[in-house]
Write a protein that holds these residues in place. Structure first.
Motif, PDB file in Angstrom:
ATOM      1  N   SER A 129      -9.856  -2.950   3.597  1.00  0.00           N
ATOM      2  CA  SER A 129      -8.879  -2.251   2.757  1.00  0.00           C
ATOM      3  C   SER A 129      -9.139  -2.409   1.269  1.00  0.00           C
ATOM      4  CB  SER A 129      -7.465  -2.753   3.086  1.00  0.00           C
ATOM      5  OG  SER A 129      -7.389  -4.160   2.914  1.00  0.00           O
ATOM      6  N   CYS A 130      -9.790  -3.483   0.844  1.00  0.00           N
ATOM      7  CA  CYS A 130      -9.972  -3.761  -0.590  1.00  0.00           C
ATOM      8  C   CYS A 130     -11.457  -3.907  -0.900  1.00  0.00           C
ATOM      9  CB  CYS A 130      -9.211  -5.020  -0.997  1.00  0.00           C
ATOM     10  SG  CYS A 130      -7.477  -5.037  -0.498  1.00  0.00           S
ATOM     11  N   THR A 131     -12.175  -2.825  -0.786  1.00  0.00           N
ATOM     12  CA  THR A 131     -13.625  -2.877  -0.976  1.00  0.00           C
ATOM     13  C   THR A 131     -14.027  -2.984  -2.441  1.00  0.00           C
ATOM     14  OG1 THR A 131     -13.685  -0.455  -0.993  1.00  0.00           O
ATOM     15  CG2 THR A 131     -14.063  -1.565   1.123  1.00  0.00           C
TER      16      THR A 131
ATOM     17  N   GLY B  53      -1.663   3.979   4.779  1.00  0.00           N
ATOM     18  CA  GLY B  53      -1.371   4.974   3.735  1.00  0.00           C
ATOM     19  C   GLY B  53      -2.540   5.121   2.768  1.00  0.00           C
ATOM     20  N   ASN B  54      -2.210   5.154   1.487  1.00  0.00           N
ATOM     21  CA  ASN B  54      -3.257   5.235   0.466  1.00  0.00           C
ATOM     22  C   ASN B  54      -3.998   3.913   0.298  1.00  0.00           C
ATOM     23  OD1 ASN B  54      -2.707   7.933  -0.133  1.00  0.00           O
ATOM     24  ND2 ASN B  54      -1.051   7.355  -1.526  1.00  0.00           N
TER      25      ASN B  54
ATOM     26  N   PRO C 116       0.809  -1.231   0.000  1.00  0.00           N
ATOM     27  CA  PRO C 116       0.000   0.000   0.000  1.00  0.00           C
ATOM     28  C   PRO C 116       0.832   1.266   0.000  1.00  0.00           C
ATOM     29  CG  PRO C 116       0.026  -0.962   2.189  1.00  0.00           C
ATOM     30  CD  PRO C 116       0.740  -1.927   1.300  1.00  0.00           C
ATOM     31  N   ARG C 117       2.102   1.148   0.386  1.00  0.00           N
ATOM     32  CA  ARG C 117       2.952   2.341   0.466  1.00  0.00           C
ATOM     33  C   ARG C 117       3.437   2.787  -0.899  1.00  0.00           C
ATOM     34  NH1 ARG C 117       7.822   1.822   4.568  1.00  0.00           N
ATOM     35  NH2 ARG C 117       6.005   1.522   5.946  1.00  0.00           N
ATOM     36  N   HIS C 118       3.701   1.847  -1.813  1.00  0.00           N
ATOM     37  CA  HIS C 118       4.304   2.201  -3.100  1.00  0.00           C
ATOM     38  C   HIS C 118       3.392   1.924  -4.295  1.00  0.00           C
ATOM     39  CE1 HIS C 118       8.262   2.918  -1.270  1.00  0.00           C
ATOM     40  NE2 HIS C 118       8.058   1.816  -0.543  1.00  0.00           N
TER      41      HIS C 118
END
Length: 735
Positions: free
Chosen positions: A348-350, A320-321, A292-294
């Motif tokens: 996180s992954c809706t 993060g994003n 999720p960071r990159h």
């Protein structure tokens, strides 16, 4: 004269006068009445005569009309007889001419086959002689002529777009070889667009790490897709991937040396990755923290069989994003994930639309329920090897707009899951429910209202019968059905096949493997499915008569008749004569077949791309020589158990079948290991061993039938192997 006398005289006179005139009138009236009566009688006679004439004329007219109608019908019948006779003469002449033309065409094919085979043998002899002898001056002159010919047909003069289309069909190894031909070819192989996608998995045992490093360094700005599947590379090589700033797709599955450190370098240098396959690697929670960071735009992620991360690693996906743009997720074999881990994924992954979870015995209904609470956009769901999933999962998935579902090997899914399937999932187009023993005819009745259904796989659902399939086909779902797999549905009979021919106008792929009740009459119904291009009748009682009937279809491209002991060389030859467009043929474990079928294929079916003659001990080198000489488009070949074949066939295949990709040579006792090793460099996938055939093959290492019946077990292994293949549809195999 007195008044009384006067009155009396007047009365007498009056009475006499009246009497006189009345008599006169009466006589006249009687005369007139007789005249009138005579006239009436005359008119009556005239009318009677007229009516009599009219009646006679009517009868005569009816008689004449009947005679005219009979005459007309007689003339029409005579004309029909004459027309039928002329038509019979024309059809007889046409049939004789067609037979003559067919015979002539067949003779031409046989003659062409013999000429090509003779040319092929001369070519082999010349090649062997050239290999044994030293170089002569004549050789250099011939080589010079070849160079002149290549100059005349130099593809480097083609437009760049055409050159790219040609080189896109080549593997990385072939492209490298082409670059070593001459300077012009080297320039063609250096086109920038040609290096947008590099597949190192096909040359993982050939190219060392230093060449991979130099390739990535040179084309780092052009590379968009990289495939390292199964490559055993050094960490330094993986770090060099970080220089490909424009990388969008990366596949490092089955790379044992890929670590979290390698992932760190790649994530820092390639932030634009959209597709990432990390399956079967040693990554841990450190890699999960990097995603999720990159990789803010990551859409496809495969973590299959990665058991190094935990639920905490899945929690990092929301940092993060986050990975909120993820639409495809593969968690197959990740048995360490608990219900809480699925909750982290849901948070996180809706936006997930495609979810694959295979080989997960720890997956339960609660896991699925926790996932779909927030992931309501799921349209494709694959659960194979999840035995604890039950009807509760279907109830939880009612909030999703599913279009594709796949369950396999599940005994807890019953008819209750399909009870309201038309209301909960009206847009379902693909249903794979292979080996689900709880499904009965009731489920098929529930599936019949699905108007968008195109693929239905019910392999190994042994409780399905004719009644359920008939109810399914009576609904609107049968109109658009394109692929139907009914392998091992042993209760089905000819009645179901007849219904298929009536209700499925768009059916392309049909599997009736091991349907024992199918007869020759059912085969006749299959011919009426005009859209059919692929049929699997393995394990049925089909005979030569059935193959003759099936040959009338003309449009079949794929035929599987494995383990069909009622067919012989004659039936296969008759089918091949009428199936010139045949591309796939499976006659494995039909030990009664011989070289004649290979000859028929070489003559009539030169476009063949896949052939399986495994378990056919009568196949010899001469047959494979004919196959190599004619079938140049062969991609897949299975000759396992052909104990009479020798090393010679491998040389023939190398020369004639340049496009061969998959070669299976299990239990080929006369093929040496050295020859097999040389052949392995020519194909992408090869299976080989020189062990004796298993006892269930029914013959020994010499190809002779086993005499002791007690030592021969039923061909259960073969049937299990073929059944396992049949549970996958053609679309899945293509994927």
């Amino acid at each position: 004269m007195t008044p009384e006398l006067m009155i009396k005289a007047c009365s007498f006179y009056t009475g006499h006068l009246v009497k006189t005139h009345f008599c006169t009138w009466r006589d006249i009236a009687r005369t007139n009445e007789n005249v009138a009566l005579a006239e009436k009688m005359n008119r009556a006679v005239t009318c009677y005569n007229f009516r009599l004439q009219k009646s006679v004329f009517h009868h005569w007219h009816s008689y004449m009309e009947d005679q005219k109608e009979k005459l007309k019908n007689t003339l029409l019948r005579i004309q029909q007889i004459i027309y039928c006779h002329k038509l019979s003469i024309i059809l007889t002449k046409w049939r004789n001419r067609a037979r003559l033309k067919s015979k002539k065409k067949e003779d031409e094919l046989i003659l062409k086959h013999e000429l090509q085979l003779k040319k092929w043998k001369n070519r082999l002899i010349l090649k062997r002689a050239t290999a044994e002898e030293s170089n002569f001056p004549e050789q250099s002159s011939s080589e010079g002529s070849l160079v002149d010919e290549t100059l005349k047909c130099d593809i480097s003069l083609l437009p760049e777009r055409a050159i790219l289309q040609i080189f896109f069909y080549l593997s990385l190894k072939d492209v490298i070889i082409c670059g070593q031909v001459n300077h012009a070819w080297m320039l063609m192989t250096q086109l920038n667009s040609l290096w947008n996608a590099i597949d190192f998995s096909t040359v993982k045992n050939v190219i060392p790490d230093k060449y991979i490093l130099s390739t990535l360094q040179r084309w780092r700005l052009n590379v968009l897709r990289l495939n390292f599947h199964g490559c055993l590379l050094r960490p330094k090589t993986f770090r060099s991937v970080s220089h490909c700033r424009n990388l969008q797709e990366l596949n490092v599955s089955d790379c044992p040396t890929f670590t979290d450190e390698s992932m760190r370098h790649i994530s820092e240098g390639c932030p634009g990755v959209l597709y990432l396959n990390l399956s079967n690697t040693t990554i841990t929670n450190r890699t999960m923290r990097l995603l999720p960071r990159h990789f803010h735009n990551l859409q496809n992620l495969s973590l299959a069989y990665c058991r190094g991360f935990t639920d905490k690693g899945l929690q990092y996906l929301n940092l993060g994003n986050g990975c909120h743009k993820l639409i495809y997720l593969d968690l197959s074999g990740c048995t360490q994930i608990s219900v809480q881990g699925f909750r982290y994924i849901a948070n996180s992954c809706t936006g997930i639309t495609h979810l694959t979870i295979n080989d997960m015995p720890t997956l339960t209904d609660n896991c699925v329920k926790a996932l779909v609470e927030k992931c309501s956009r799921i349209t494709s769901l694959v659960f194979t090897g999840a035995p604890h999933i039950s009807d509760r999962t279907f109830k939880a998935l009612s909030t999703c707009k599913l279009r594709k579902i796949r369950f396999e090997g599940n005994k807890r899914v019953t008819d209750a899951s399909f009870k309201y399937i038309d209301k909960n999932y009206p847009n379902l187009s693909h249903i794979y429910m292979a080996d689900c023993k709880g499904i009965t005819d009731s489920s098929l009745r529930s599936l019949s209202p699905l108007r968008q259904l195109t693929v239905l796989n019910l392999a190994n659902c042994v409780r399905i019968g004719d009644m359920g399939l008939r109810q399914f086909l009576d609904g609107p779902a049968s109109i658009r059905i394109r692929e139907l797999n009914l392998s091992n549905c042993v209760r089905l009979s000819d009645v179901s096949v007849m219904k298929l021919s009536e209700r499925c106008p768009n059916l392309n792929y049909l599997s009736l493997r091991n349907c024992d009740h199918l007869t020759a009459q059912g085969i006749g119904y299959i011919v009426n499915i005009f859209s059919l291009v692929s049929i699997d009748l393995s394990g049925t009682d089909i005979s030569n008569e059935g193959l003759n009937v099936l040959s009338k279809h003309k449009k079949l491209k794929e035929l599987s008749v494995s383990e069909c002991y009622g067919i012989t060389d004659v039936g296969i030859q008759a089918f091949c004569k009428s199936s010139l467009i045949l591309e796939h043929l499976d006659v494995s474990y039909c030990s009664q077949l011989s070289d004649m079928i290979i000859k028929a294929l070489a003559i009539y079916c030169i476009n063949l791309t896949s052939l399986s003659v495994a378990g056919c001990p009568k196949i010899t080198d001469s047959a494979m020589e004919m196959l190599s000489a004619k079938c140049h488009y062969l991609h897949i070949l299975d000759i396992s158990g052909c104990v009479l074949l020798t090393d010679q066939i491998l040389e023939d295949l190398q020369i004639g079948c340049k496009q061969l990709r998959i070669l299976k040579m299990q239990y080929c006792t006369n093929i040496s290991k050295k020859a097999a090793q040389r052949m392995s460099s020519k194909v992408q996938q090869q299976e080989y061993n020189s062990n004796d055939p298993p006892r269930w093959f029914g013959y020994d290492r010499e190809g002779d039938p086993l005499t002791e019946l007690d030592n021969v077990t039923p061909s259960k292994g073969a049937s299990e192997l073929t059944v396992e293949k049949s549970t996958y549809s053609s679309e899945e195999q293509a994927a």
